[in-house]
Motif scaffolding. Structure first.
Motif, PDB file in Angstrom:
ATOM      1  N   UNK A 136       0.846  -1.192   0.000  1.00 25.56           N
ATOM      2  CA  UNK A 136       0.000   0.000   0.000  1.00 25.56           C
ATOM      3  C   UNK A 136       0.882   1.244   0.000  1.00 25.56           C
ATOM      4  N   UNK A 137       0.267   2.395  -0.160  1.00 25.63           N
ATOM      5  CA  UNK A 137       1.011   3.633  -0.231  1.00 25.63           C
ATOM      6  C   UNK A 137       1.625   4.033   1.096  1.00 25.63           C
ATOM      7  N   UNK A 138       2.506   5.037   1.087  1.00 26.78           N
ATOM      8  CA  UNK A 138       3.149   5.500   2.318  1.00 26.78           C
ATOM      9  C   UNK A 138       2.159   6.188   3.243  1.00 26.78           C
ATOM     10  N   UNK A 139       2.505   6.215   4.527  1.00 21.73           N
ATOM     11  CA  UNK A 139       1.680   6.875   5.527  1.00 21.73           C
ATOM     12  C   UNK A 139       2.605   7.540   6.534  1.00 21.73           C
ATOM     13  N   UNK A 140       2.181   8.692   7.043  1.00 21.77           N
ATOM     14  CA  UNK A 140       2.949   9.441   8.041  1.00 21.77           C
ATOM     15  C   UNK A 140       2.179   9.436   9.350  1.00 21.77           C
TER      16      UNK A 140
END
Length: 313
Positions: free
Chosen positions: A224-228
């Motif tokens: 999945x995409x990046x997360x902060x």
């Protein structure tokens, strides 16, 4: 039971396992499925389904995934099981632990405290004991155990690429005693040597112009995409919009560029560690001196006079 035989102790399952099994039963009944039908769909026997639903056994990951597929619940039970396995975390932090476990790359900026993945047992215990939210002794030990368990990803067959920037304040903000800090910094140095995928850099106080006050962690995974995740007084919060991700990447790159080199960072960590170690020894000496009996001085006290050396001696 025959003489000489030992009774196998019955392991007590955590109450969360009973709750998870009961939730699975409720959904199964709401879907109008029998235990046998669910077992066939998930690839398990009717007996296994019954044991899970009664809380006698903790379900396997494969079984939780099979239930989600059979019920059409997405990854609801799979995520609940992972949270149960990973440990006791606040609700907001459970999703972070899942993302951390699945991440291929982790970039972390720590403003005051050393990142949880790299904390020693004593350091983590001191952090929880000094938290503004009061914890019982049992809660402290449960949180410490959960935090230490997270470190297992660094020893896995395919560990994530972990890049940590520590503000210099993390080194001088004393958590616990000087001995706790000395051991924590020694652990950081050793961890870099033991884990090729780990890089630690120190952002010096002289780079205050580029420093931000909010610690954050950027996690990236192939699935999945990046997360902060950014932390605050209310806990952590995830951000996954493109604008926020791009800003976090740019911010981390700047922090990294303004930090000491990885080798210079290790040398500085060693110097600060030695300073704490000396302070720890001085504290021990002071405690020993304080424990000695106090000599009585006053009328009637006999004081032995030291003989002065003669000239030339």
């Amino acid at each position: 039971m025959r003489k000489g035989q030992h009774r196998t102790p019955k392991l007590k399952k955590p109450p969360e396992a009973e709750t998870l099994g009961d939730d699975m039963r409720r959904v199964r009944e709401a879907r109008g499925m029998s235990g046998e039908a669910l077992g066939r769909a998930a690839g398990y026997s009717k007996s296994y389904v019954s044991k899970v639903e009664s809380g006698a056994v903790t379900p396997s990951l494969k079984y939780a995934q099979g239930c989600d597929k059979a019920f059409g619940t997405g990854d609801l039970f799979t995520r609940q099981l992972k949270r149960l396995i990973h440990g006791d975390h606040p609700a907001w932090f459970a999703a972070y632990v899942d993302a951390e476990h699945e991440a291929d790359t982790i970039r972390d900026f720590s403003a005051v405290l050393v990142m949880g993945l790299l904390q020693t047992e004593d350091y983590a215990r001191a952090v929880f004991r000094s938290a503004w939210v009061p914890y019982s002794d049992e809660e402290v030990e449960a949180n410490v155990a959960s935090r230490l368990k997270r470190r297992e990803i660094l020893d896995s067959a395919d560990p994530p690429r972990l890049w940590v920037v520590l503000h210099e304040a993390c080194l001088w903000a004393q958590v616990g005693s000087p001995r706790v800090m000395a051991d924590q910094l020694a652990h950081l140095i050793n961890a870099v040597g033991e884990h090729p995928t780990l890089t630690v850099q120190v952002l010096p106080n002289t780079a205050a112009a580029v420093t931000i006050s909010t610690p954050f962690t950027l996690l990236e995974a192939a699935e999945h995409g990046p997360v902060v995740y950014a932390e605050g007084p209310q806990g952590g919060r995830p951000y996954d919009t493109t604008a926020v991700i791009d800003n976090a990447v740019a911010c981390f790159d700047q922090l990294r560029a303004c930090s000491l080199s990885p080798q210079d960072s290790l040398e500085y960590l060693g110097k600060v560690r030695n300073e704490y170690a000396r302070n720890a020894v001085d504290q021990v000496h002071l405690q020993r001196f304080a424990s000695r009996p106090v000599r009585r001085v006053g009328p009637g006290a006999r004081v032995r006079q030291q003989r002065r050396p003669r000239p030339g001696q």
